[in-house]
Design an enzyme around this catalytic site. Structure first.
Site, PDB file in Angstrom:
ATOM      1  N   TRP A 109       0.920  -1.202   0.327  1.00 10.76           N
ATOM      2  CA  TRP A 109       0.211  -0.052  -0.225  1.00 10.76           C
ATOM      3  C   TRP A 109       0.237   1.082   0.046  1.00 10.76           C
ATOM      4  O   TRP A 109       0.707   2.061  -0.564  1.00 10.76           O
ATOM      5  CB  TRP A 109      -1.103  -0.027   1.479  1.00 10.76           C
ATOM      6  CG  TRP A 109      -1.681  -1.075   1.113  1.00 10.76           C
ATOM      7  CD1 TRP A 109      -1.635  -2.295   1.887  1.00 10.76           C
ATOM      8  CD2 TRP A 109      -2.366  -1.313  -0.433  1.00 10.76           C
ATOM      9  NE1 TRP A 109      -2.878  -3.457   1.606  1.00 10.76           N
ATOM     10  CE2 TRP A 109      -3.436  -2.768   0.691  1.00 10.76           C
ATOM     11  CE3 TRP A 109      -3.242  -0.983  -0.880  1.00 10.76           C
ATOM     12  CZ2 TRP A 109      -4.241  -3.216  -0.245  1.00 10.76           C
ATOM     13  CZ3 TRP A 109      -4.172  -1.868  -1.995  1.00 10.76           C
ATOM     14  CH2 TRP A 109      -4.792  -2.608  -2.051  1.00 10.76           C
ATOM     15  N   LYS A 115     -12.708  -2.049   6.281  1.00 10.14           N
ATOM     16  CA  LYS A 115     -12.227  -3.746   7.283  1.00 10.14           C
ATOM     17  C   LYS A 115     -12.208  -3.710   8.821  1.00 10.14           C
ATOM     18  O   LYS A 115     -13.244  -4.339   9.273  1.00 10.14           O
ATOM     19  CB  LYS A 115     -10.217  -2.671   7.797  1.00 10.14           C
ATOM     20  CG  LYS A 115      -9.343  -2.461   6.210  1.00 10.14           C
ATOM     21  CD  LYS A 115      -9.537  -3.768   5.388  1.00 10.14           C
ATOM     22  CE  LYS A 115      -9.147  -3.861   4.501  1.00 10.14           C
ATOM     23  NZ  LYS A 115      -8.174  -5.041   3.375  1.00 10.14           N
ATOM     24  N   ASP A 168      -1.937   7.088   6.516  1.00  7.34           N
ATOM     25  CA  ASP A 168      -3.541   5.765   5.490  1.00  7.34           C
ATOM     26  C   ASP A 168      -3.055   4.567   7.182  1.00  7.34           C
ATOM     27  O   ASP A 168      -2.503   4.153   6.777  1.00  7.34           O
ATOM     28  CB  ASP A 168      -2.816   5.305   4.978  1.00  7.34           C
ATOM     29  CG  ASP A 168      -3.154   3.379   4.156  1.00  7.34           C
ATOM     30  OD1 ASP A 168      -4.501   4.012   4.677  1.00  7.34           O
ATOM     31  OD2 ASP A 168      -3.348   3.271   3.477  1.00  7.34           O
TER      32      ASP A 168
END
Length: 369
Positions: free
Chosen positions: A105, A201, A177
């Site tokens: 990511w 999530k 993030d």
């Protein structure tokens, strides 16, 4: 009729929401709060939906103790849009940025940022990233950069930054993030300028990204910025709805946030450590049958990755047998292989207990020599 096996989903993808949230959403699907219509049919500018959205925002702010100097924006397109939105909104004058990359990511974020920045400093050598985060003394940092970006928890590699060097970086504007570990522990908001987190999530369904940004950072973005990626467009819009938001996803997020708020972030954090600790304990006590090579200081509390010795066939058998026992989606990411148990907030303790018990039994039945 065969007995129905209680199923627990350890997928790293869309969160398995708590049963009470799913049942409430089911109940309201055709008739929200006696209105005769579904939230999906509701105007996003109606007083009913504005109330839903404001309640979700208020519960999120209270749960995470977010100060009033931060704006909360519920934006579309998940976390991936923020890989571009962050540089387009922040690099309007100073087009330099620091990026700490230690997983997939982070790589995606920096590759997007390079399209809009004049100078990106990659804080650590990607070749030095293995199963730990290199010591801060080795980091290369541009002191003139507008911001410092990092991903707090890398789901694929199972690495989480549990001791970020805030003091050493106190002069940097931190952008983080937190898509995979938001709402799993307390956050010291005084350390950050901007945090973004996709909801799928720990918060709710896919489709929404929470952007928590210090209000003084909101300004006109680059002229090439699409309106749907402009923080200012949303912040200035009535009720922060510049366009039609993901109404149903926001509604379900709100249901879950209300439950999490009642539970409290301290209790959620304790449970996250308890659940991941169960699996790491089995791994560490397996005498090398199960292997997790991540530096213990950086082991993820949300994504436990492991291998079975060096035996891909045995790992495939583990996935198959686990599914037969109601433990699904334990296969590792295709880029790294192995096994992975993603333990987000909605995973009950009993689900992790069942996985730990299965792991012990599987080792007993498949241990050789």
């Amino acid at each position: 009729m065969e007995d129905i096996i209680e199923t627990f989903n350890f997928s790293p993808g869309p969160s398995c929401l708590p049963k009470e949230v799913l049942l409430k959403a089911q109940e309201d699907t055709l008739n929200w709060n006696g209105s005769g219509i579904s939230v999906m049919e509701m105007s996003h500018r109606s007083k009913e939906f504005i109330e839903i959205m404001q309640n979700a925002e208020n519960d999120f702010r209270e749960l995470m103790e977010i100060p009033e100097e931060f704006e909360i924006l519920m934006l579309p397109a998940g976390g991936s849009m923020q890989f571009s939105a962050v540089p387009m909104n922040l690099l309007t004058k100073n087009k330099k940025a620091n990026y700490l990359v230690f997983g997939s990511w982070g790589k995606s974020a920096i590759n997007h940022a390079k399209r809009y920045a004049d100078d990106i400093t990659e804080v650590v050598d990607p070749d030095s990233i293995g199963n730990t985060i290199p010591d801060f003394s080795t980091w290369k940092i541009d002191p003139e950069a507008k911001y410092f970006h990092y991903c707090d928890n890398e789901t694929i590699y199972g690495i989480e930054i549990n001791d970020f060097p805030f003091e050493e970086l106190k002069d940097q504007l931190l952008v983080c993030d937190m898509s995979s570990n938001i709402c799993s522990r307390k956050v010291d908001w005084s350390k950050y300028g901007l945090v973004y987190a996709a909801t799928q999530k720990n918060i709710g369904p896919a489709g929404v990204c929470m952007v928590i940004i210090r209000k003084d950072l909101i300004e006109e973005p680059m002229t090439i910025t699409p309106d749907v990626a402009s923080y200012k467009k949303y912040a200035d819009a009535p009720y922060r709805c510049f366009n039609t938001p993901c109404t149903w996803s926001i509604y379900v997020c709100g249901l879950n946030l209300a439950i999490m708020k009642e539970k409290g972030i301290e209790a959620i954090e304790e449970e996250a450590l308890l659940k991941s600790g169960m699996i790491y304990k089995v791994i560490d006590e397996s005498d090398g049958f199960y292997i997790n090579s991540i530096d213990k200081k950086y082991r993820s509390r949300l994504n436990v990755v492991f291998n079975i010795k060096d035996d891909k066939e045995l790992e495939a058998k583990f996935v198959e047998d686990a599914a037969k026992n109601g433990l699904i989606s334990v296969k590792g990411h295709k880029s790294v292989g192995g096994l992975r148990a993603s333990i987000y907030n909605s995973m009950p303790v009993r689900g992790v207990e069942k996985l730990a018990e299965f792991m012990k039994k599987f080792q007993e039945e498949n241990q050789q020599g």
